[in-house]
Design a protein around this motif. Structure first.
Motif, PDB file in Angstrom:
ATOM      1  N   ASP A   8       0.852  -1.186   0.000  1.00 53.85           N
ATOM      2  CA  ASP A   8       0.000   0.000   0.000  1.00 53.85           C
ATOM      3  C   ASP A   8       0.898   1.250   0.000  1.00 53.85           C
ATOM      4  O   ASP A   8       0.640   2.231  -0.679  1.00 53.85           O
ATOM      5  N   LYS A   9       1.987   1.163   0.766  1.00 54.39           N
ATOM      6  CA  LYS A   9       2.978   2.253   0.819  1.00 54.39           C
ATOM      7  C   LYS A   9       4.218   1.736   0.084  1.00 54.39           C
ATOM      8  O   LYS A   9       4.976   0.916   0.620  1.00 54.39           O
ATOM      9  N   PRO A  10       4.415   2.159  -1.175  1.00 57.48           N
ATOM     10  CA  PRO A  10       5.434   1.507  -2.013  1.00 57.48           C
ATOM     11  C   PRO A  10       6.866   1.683  -1.509  1.00 57.48           C
ATOM     12  O   PRO A  10       7.198   2.664  -0.858  1.00 57.48           O
ATOM     13  N   ILE A  54       5.353  -8.024   1.756  1.00 50.42           N
ATOM     14  CA  ILE A  54       4.473  -6.946   2.222  1.00 50.42           C
ATOM     15  C   ILE A  54       5.232  -6.003   3.148  1.00 50.42           C
ATOM     16  O   ILE A  54       6.357  -6.299   3.567  1.00 50.42           O
ATOM     17  N   ARG A  55       4.567  -4.891   3.501  1.00 49.69           N
ATOM     18  CA  ARG A  55       5.077  -4.002   4.557  1.00 49.69           C
ATOM     19  C   ARG A  55       4.053  -4.039   5.699  1.00 49.69           C
ATOM     20  O   ARG A  55       3.936  -5.070   6.339  1.00 49.69           O
ATOM     21  N   SER A  56       3.296  -2.951   5.893  1.00 50.31           N
ATOM     22  CA  SER A  56       2.283  -2.999   6.957  1.00 50.31           C
ATOM     23  C   SER A  56       0.945  -3.498   6.420  1.00 50.31           C
ATOM     24  O   SER A  56      -0.093  -3.353   7.075  1.00 50.31           O
ATOM     25  N   ASP A  57       0.958  -4.075   5.242  1.00 56.07           N
ATOM     26  CA  ASP A  57      -0.259  -4.561   4.581  1.00 56.07           C
ATOM     27  C   ASP A  57      -0.877  -5.705   5.393  1.00 56.07           C
ATOM     28  O   ASP A  57      -0.166  -6.553   5.921  1.00 56.07           O
ATOM     29  N   VAL A  74       6.502 -12.744   3.351  1.00 54.41           N
ATOM     30  CA  VAL A  74       7.584 -12.085   4.104  1.00 54.41           C
ATOM     31  C   VAL A  74       7.224 -10.630   4.322  1.00 54.41           C
ATOM     32  O   VAL A  74       6.983  -9.878   3.377  1.00 54.41           O
ATOM     33  N   ARG A  75       7.186 -10.260   5.595  1.00 55.80           N
ATOM     34  CA  ARG A  75       6.949  -8.875   5.975  1.00 55.80           C
ATOM     35  C   ARG A  75       8.329  -8.192   5.905  1.00 55.80           C
ATOM     36  O   ARG A  75       9.239  -8.517   6.698  1.00 55.80           O
ATOM     37  N   ALA A  76       8.518  -7.327   4.915  1.00 58.28           N
ATOM     38  CA  ALA A  76       9.798  -6.620   4.776  1.00 58.28           C
ATOM     39  C   ALA A  76       9.843  -5.547   5.857  1.00 58.28           C
ATOM     40  O   ALA A  76       9.416  -4.416   5.662  1.00 58.28           O
ATOM     41  N   GLY A  77      10.322  -5.927   7.019  1.00 62.23           N
ATOM     42  CA  GLY A  77      10.333  -5.037   8.169  1.00 62.23           C
ATOM     43  C   GLY A  77      10.352  -5.864   9.445  1.00 62.23           C
ATOM     44  O   GLY A  77      10.553  -7.086   9.393  1.00 62.23           O
ATOM     45  N   ALA A  78      10.121  -5.185  10.559  1.00 62.74           N
ATOM     46  CA  ALA A  78      10.267  -5.851  11.847  1.00 62.74           C
ATOM     47  C   ALA A  78       8.939  -6.385  12.399  1.00 62.74           C
ATOM     48  O   ALA A  78       8.800  -7.570  12.687  1.00 62.74           O
ATOM     49  N   GLY A  79       7.954  -5.481  12.549  1.00 62.92           N
ATOM     50  CA  GLY A  79       6.701  -5.856  13.217  1.00 62.92           C
ATOM     51  C   GLY A  79       5.785  -6.631  12.291  1.00 62.92           C
ATOM     52  O   GLY A  79       5.563  -6.234  11.154  1.00 62.92           O
ATOM     53  N   TYR A  80       5.231  -7.744  12.806  1.00 68.67           N
ATOM     54  CA  TYR A  80       4.357  -8.577  11.961  1.00 68.67           C
ATOM     55  C   TYR A  80       2.960  -8.698  12.561  1.00 68.67           C
ATOM     56  O   TYR A  80       2.252  -9.678  12.336  1.00 68.67           O
ATOM     57  N   GLN A 101      16.648  -4.872   9.356  1.00 66.33           N
ATOM     58  CA  GLN A 101      16.977  -4.306   8.043  1.00 66.33           C
ATOM     59  C   GLN A 101      16.566  -2.844   7.889  1.00 66.33           C
ATOM     60  O   GLN A 101      17.135  -2.136   7.064  1.00 66.33           O
ATOM     61  N   ASN A 102      15.567  -2.410   8.658  1.00 62.69           N
ATOM     62  CA  ASN A 102      15.166  -0.996   8.514  1.00 62.69           C
ATOM     63  C   ASN A 102      15.386  -0.210   9.812  1.00 62.69           C
ATOM     64  O   ASN A 102      14.896   0.898   9.976  1.00 62.69           O
ATOM     65  N   SER A 103      16.130  -0.809  10.744  1.00 64.56           N
ATOM     66  CA  SER A 103      16.171  -0.217  12.086  1.00 64.56           C
ATOM     67  C   SER A 103      16.942   1.100  12.161  1.00 64.56           C
ATOM     68  O   SER A 103      16.584   1.974  12.957  1.00 64.56           O
ATOM     69  N   ALA A 223       6.898   3.256  17.187  1.00 63.26           N
ATOM     70  CA  ALA A 223       6.638   1.815  17.310  1.00 63.26           C
ATOM     71  C   ALA A 223       5.282   1.463  16.678  1.00 63.26           C
ATOM     72  O   ALA A 223       5.220   1.162  15.482  1.00 63.26           O
ATOM     73  N   ARG A 224       4.234   1.536  17.469  1.00 62.62           N
ATOM     74  CA  ARG A 224       2.882   1.256  16.972  1.00 62.62           C
ATOM     75  C   ARG A 224       1.898   2.142  17.718  1.00 62.62           C
ATOM     76  O   ARG A 224       2.037   2.360  18.910  1.00 62.62           O
ATOM     77  N   LYS A 225       0.841   2.590  17.028  1.00 61.82           N
ATOM     78  CA  LYS A 225      -0.127   3.450  17.710  1.00 61.82           C
ATOM     79  C   LYS A 225      -0.932   2.677  18.758  1.00 61.82           C
ATOM     80  O   LYS A 225      -1.364   3.220  19.762  1.00 61.82           O
ATOM     81  N   LYS A 270       1.828   9.699   7.253  1.00 61.36           N
ATOM     82  CA  LYS A 270       1.929   8.248   7.041  1.00 61.36           C
ATOM     83  C   LYS A 270       3.072   7.734   7.875  1.00 61.36           C
ATOM     84  O   LYS A 270       4.015   8.477   8.145  1.00 61.36           O
ATOM     85  N   LYS A 271       3.022   6.452   8.243  1.00 56.93           N
ATOM     86  CA  LYS A 271       4.153   5.865   8.969  1.00 56.93           C
ATOM     87  C   LYS A 271       5.385   5.956   8.090  1.00 56.93           C
ATOM     88  O   LYS A 271       5.385   5.471   6.952  1.00 56.93           O
ATOM     89  N   MET A 272       6.428   6.611   8.588  1.00 58.50           N
ATOM     90  CA  MET A 272       7.557   6.841   7.689  1.00 58.50           C
ATOM     91  C   MET A 272       8.921   6.558   8.300  1.00 58.50           C
ATOM     92  O   MET A 272       9.940   6.910   7.710  1.00 58.50           O
ATOM     93  N   GLY A 273       8.946   5.881   9.462  1.00 53.62           N
ATOM     94  CA  GLY A 273      10.237   5.538  10.062  1.00 53.62           C
ATOM     95  C   GLY A 273      11.116   4.774   9.089  1.00 53.62           C
ATOM     96  O   GLY A 273      12.317   5.028   8.973  1.00 53.62           O
ATOM     97  N   ALA A 274      10.521   3.831   8.392  1.00 50.67           N
ATOM     98  CA  ALA A 274      11.303   2.965   7.496  1.00 50.67           C
ATOM     99  C   ALA A 274      11.291   3.469   6.051  1.00 50.67           C
ATOM    100  O   ALA A 274      11.713   2.743   5.151  1.00 50.67           O
ATOM    101  N   GLN A 275      10.805   4.707   5.847  1.00 52.58           N
ATOM    102  CA  GLN A 275      10.709   5.217   4.475  1.00 52.58           C
ATOM    103  C   GLN A 275      12.012   5.869   4.020  1.00 52.58           C
ATOM    104  O   GLN A 275      12.084   7.088   3.834  1.00 52.58           O
TER     105      GLN A 275
HETATM  106  C1  3PG Z   1       8.447  -2.153  10.867  1.00 50.06           C
HETATM  107  O1  3PG Z   1       7.741  -2.815  11.635  1.00 50.06           O
HETATM  108  O2  3PG Z   1       9.383  -2.676  10.239  1.00 50.06           O
HETATM  109  C2  3PG Z   1       8.255  -0.675  10.754  1.00 50.06           C
HETATM  110  O3  3PG Z   1       7.186  -0.256  11.531  1.00 50.06           O
HETATM  111  C3  3PG Z   1       8.148  -0.188   9.328  1.00 50.06           C
HETATM  112  O4  3PG Z   1       6.906  -0.447   8.754  1.00 50.06           O
HETATM  113  P1  3PG Z   1       6.588  -0.062   7.231  1.00 50.06           P
HETATM  114  O5  3PG Z   1       7.354  -0.990   6.358  1.00 50.06           O
HETATM  115  O6  3PG Z   1       5.114  -0.204   7.092  1.00 50.06           O
HETATM  116  O7  3PG Z   1       7.037   1.356   7.009  1.00 50.06           O
END
Ligand code: 3PG
Length: 306
Positions: A8-10, A54-57, A74-80, A101-103, A223-225, A270-275
């Motif tokens: 959703d967030k490319p 996926i990301r946060s999809d 595979v969730r490309a990121g940390a939180g699943y 990978q995105n920390s 982190a997460r809302k 938008k969530k943008m820590g990993a952007q």
């Molecule tokens: C994560 O869990 O890796 C981060 O919150 C990044 O999430 P995002 O890929 O949706 O920006």
């Protein structure tokens, strides 16, 4: 084999190009679904794919039902927390994340928000500095460690609390490990949140915890809302005009925060820590490699639904 990137967030284009290279080198086909607006588009796109990045999809039972050929997500990121792990297991689908990978990207944003806040949201008035301030890192995982590294560069005094990380591991990094979240919030003027959203942590950042933060308190949430008890944070900020809240995960009550706390509340749209291109490349290519390793060799490293 057909691999779908459903974001959703490319990712940055350079990351998609890198993923494509990995997938095509393995002899697989890549499909792309970006910026979708309806769940129906995702349900349609997953029909014939064997793997999804996926990301946060949201991957729930309905998506898994529609994806008859699916073997791995595979969730490309940390939180699943966006993937229904039980449903995936029931469907025989392996779920992985790409930890670490995105920390750095998330950590840099957290520090950027701290600078923005102590400089009064860049409004031209005289602010303060981060140097010498006590920073509390709530959860010392990959992001927390990076926040500590960068914060030390700013000359902050760094503390951490992590229920699952041994104190000596934290202290090896020159960070003071505390025994409880309560102690962390009492000690530190600035707290950076890095806990995942789980049944235990949801709504756990509440009035009782935040009320004892020192004068001039600042909470930074990348982190997460869901971990924030929004009603109680609003009550606290109504009572304490010195309290600032900055986040890159827009609260459900964003309008109320924005209206009541102008000048001490900030959220990105938008969530943008990993952007960042770097984080997209690291997490995206790691995801592609993990998919190839799983499909070709059965490698299950980073599987989260054991
Ligand atoms: C994560 O869990 O890796 C981060 O919150 C990044 O999430 P995002 O890929 O949706 O920006």
């Amino acid at each position: 084999m057909k691999i779908l990137i459903a974001t959703d967030k490319p990712f940055a284009k350079v990351a998609v190009d890198g993923i494509r290279k990995e997938i095509e080198a393995a002899g697989y086909e890549l499909a792309l679904l970006e910026k979708y607006t309806e769940k129906a588009q995702l349900l349609d796109a997953v029909k014939d794919v064997n793997a999804i990045i996926i990301r946060s999809d949201i991957i729930d039972a309905e998506v898994l039902d529609a994806a008859k050929e699916l073997k791995i997500v595979v969730r490309a990121g940390a939180g699943y927390d966006n993937v229904d792990l039980e449903a995936a297991t029931a469907h025989g689908v392996c779920v992985m994340n790409t930890p670490g990978q995105n920390s750095n990207a998330v950590a840099e944003l957290a520090l950027g928000m701290m600078v923005y806040a102590v400089r009064n949201f860049y409004n031209g008035t005289s602010g303060t500095e981060l140097m010498g301030k006590k920073l509390g890192i709530h959860a010392y995982g990959n992001v927390g460690r990076n926040v500590a590294r960068v914060a030390k560069g700013f000359g902050m005094e760094v503390y951490a609390y992590d229920a699952f990380c041994p104190k000596d591991v934290i202290e090896k990094d020159g960070v003071k490990a505390l025994d409880s979240a309560e102690e962390l919030y009492k000690t530190c003027q600035v707290v950076s949140l890095h806990i995942p959203a789980t049944a235990e942590t949801k709504n756990s950042i509440n009035y009782a915890l935040l009320k004892d933060m020192p004068k001039g308190a600042m909470l930074v949430n990348t982190a997460r809302k869901e971990v924030i008890n929004e009603a109680e944070l609003i009550k606290l900020m109504e009572e304490r005009a010195d309290f600032k809240y900055l986040t890159d995960i827009m609260p459900a009550a964003n309008a109320e925060f924005a209206e009541k706390f102008a000048g001490r509340y900030f959220s990105t749209p938008k969530k943008m820590g990993a952007q960042t291109a770097e984080a997209n490349i690291n997490a995206g290519i790691a995801a592609a490699k993990q998919i190839v390793g799983f499909l070709k060799d059965g490698c299950e490293k980073f599987r989260v639904n054991k």
